[in-house]
Design an enzyme around this catalytic site. Structure first.
Site, mmCIF file in Angstrom:
data_model
loop_
_atom_site.group_PDB
_atom_site.id
_atom_site.type_symbol
_atom_site.label_atom_id
_atom_site.label_comp_id
_atom_site.label_asym_id
_atom_site.label_seq_id
_atom_site.Cartn_x
_atom_site.Cartn_y
_atom_site.Cartn_z
ATOM 1 C CG ASN A 10 -33.493 13.566 -67.628
ATOM 2 O OD1 ASN A 10 -34.601 13.300 -68.364
ATOM 3 N ND2 ASN A 10 -33.358 13.025 -66.595
ATOM 4 C CD GLU A 37 -36.150 10.791 -65.694
ATOM 5 O OE1 GLU A 37 -37.285 10.339 -65.473
ATOM 6 O OE2 GLU A 37 -36.154 11.967 -65.758
ATOM 7 C CG ASP A 150 -30.848 13.718 -64.058
ATOM 8 O OD1 ASP A 150 -30.445 14.550 -63.056
ATOM 9 O OD2 ASP A 150 -32.021 13.708 -63.869
ATOM 10 C CG ASN A 152 -31.791 13.326 -59.839
ATOM 11 O OD1 ASN A 152 -32.159 14.226 -59.814
ATOM 12 N ND2 ASN A 152 -31.980 12.187 -60.297
ATOM 13 C CG ASP A 222 -29.244 17.570 -66.115
ATOM 14 O OD1 ASP A 222 -29.406 16.453 -66.467
ATOM 15 O OD2 ASP A 222 -29.985 18.511 -65.800
ATOM 16 C CG ASP A 251 -38.412 17.462 -66.579
ATOM 17 O OD1 ASP A 251 -37.659 16.831 -67.452
ATOM 18 O OD2 ASP A 251 -38.951 17.125 -65.463
ATOM 19 C CG HIS A 252 -33.780 17.361 -67.080
ATOM 20 N ND1 HIS A 252 -32.611 17.284 -65.977
ATOM 21 C CD2 HIS A 252 -34.547 16.564 -66.489
ATOM 22 C CE1 HIS A 252 -32.878 16.634 -65.047
ATOM 23 N NE2 HIS A 252 -34.175 16.295 -65.394
#
Length: 261
Positions: A10, A37, A150, A152, A222, A251-252
């Site tokens: 991501n 994303e 991702d 989630n 992920d 942030d991933h």
């Protein structure tokens, strides 16, 4: 032994993350790279960056949020976007799939859900149910399936820091873990957990948590999941923490799996 490598990342804006991708791909020239994303309309996707590195690329995006892409060393036999089940929304910017011979890879950016009382949380459950139907359709074609992205969802207590405080989180609530398990059960093997059963392995560290990476306050949301026959050929899977520590990171970070050809 010839290996086939798959990575998911991501990027939280593909154009912002090109320096990270350049550095990582130069040292890790994987066969298939799934991105989530991407946050860019299709006309502005940085196609030359990937084609210059020998990748065929398929993508579907939109401005400012969501967006998915697949980059492959081999040309695609077929590419599809969205669920294709006649229901709305079709969700092309959240789901892209490709086929190479007997293998199908589905790359998804599963909705986060916002809050337990938000309509997006119920839609997240519907999204997962629709995925189960899609995977059953692919299995009926005789495909070896990979589900990456991702997703989630942190499936178990080992997949999040301080699980006892996360019970009401949209990525850990019991109902969403059950919905996720219903898709996985009988269809997929968690390739990462096959090779890395221990605790403290995460793929996301929230920007908003001070020194989250250094303190290892994270989530494993992920994933690389493979149908059983394909999982049997896997030789390794791991999280590469390094890109999260580089300048202007997502942030991933990247999750990788390797399979025997």
């Amino acid at each position: 032994m010839a290996l086939f490598s798959v990575a998911t990342f991501n990027v939280n804006s593909v154009r912002s993350r090109l320096p990270v991708l350049e550095r990582w791909l130069s040292a890790n020239p994987v066969d298939v790279l799934a991105l989530q994303e991407t946050k860019v309309v299709d006309d502005d996707f940085p196609l030359p960056f990937f084609s210059d590195r020998g990748y065929h690329v398929a993508f579907r995006g939109q401005k400012a949020y969501s967006g998915v892409a697949l980059a492959s060393r081999l040309p695609f036999d077929d590419v599809f976007h969205g669920f294709g089940d006649g229901l709305e929304p079709d969700d092309g910017p959240r789901l892209i799939g490709a086929r190479w011979g007997a293998m199908t890879v589905v790359n998804t950016y599963v909705p986060q859900g916002k809050s337990l009382d938000h309509p997006d949380f119920e839609y997240k459950k519907r999204f997962l149910r629709r995925l189960a139907t899609l995977f059953d359709r692919e299995t009926s074609r005789g495909a070896q399936n990979l589900w990456v992205g991702d997703l989630n969802v942190a499936p178990t207590e080992s997949d999040v820091t301080n699980a006892s405080t996360k019970g009401d989180h949209v990525c850990f609530h019991a109902s969403i873990r059950e919905a996720f398990a219903a898709v996985v059960d009988g269809r997929f093997v968690d390739v990462f957990r096959k090779h890395r059963p221990g605790e403290g392995e995460f793929s996301f560290w929230d920007y908003r948590v001070k020194n989250a990476l250094g303190r290892n306050i994270g989530w494993r949301i992920d994933h690389i999941l493979a149908s059983a026959d394909l999982a049997d050929t896997s030789v390794d899977a791991f999280v590469d923490r390094e890109p999260r520590s580089w300048e202007r990171p997502s942030d991933h970070t990247v999750v990788v799996a390797r399979f025997r050809r």
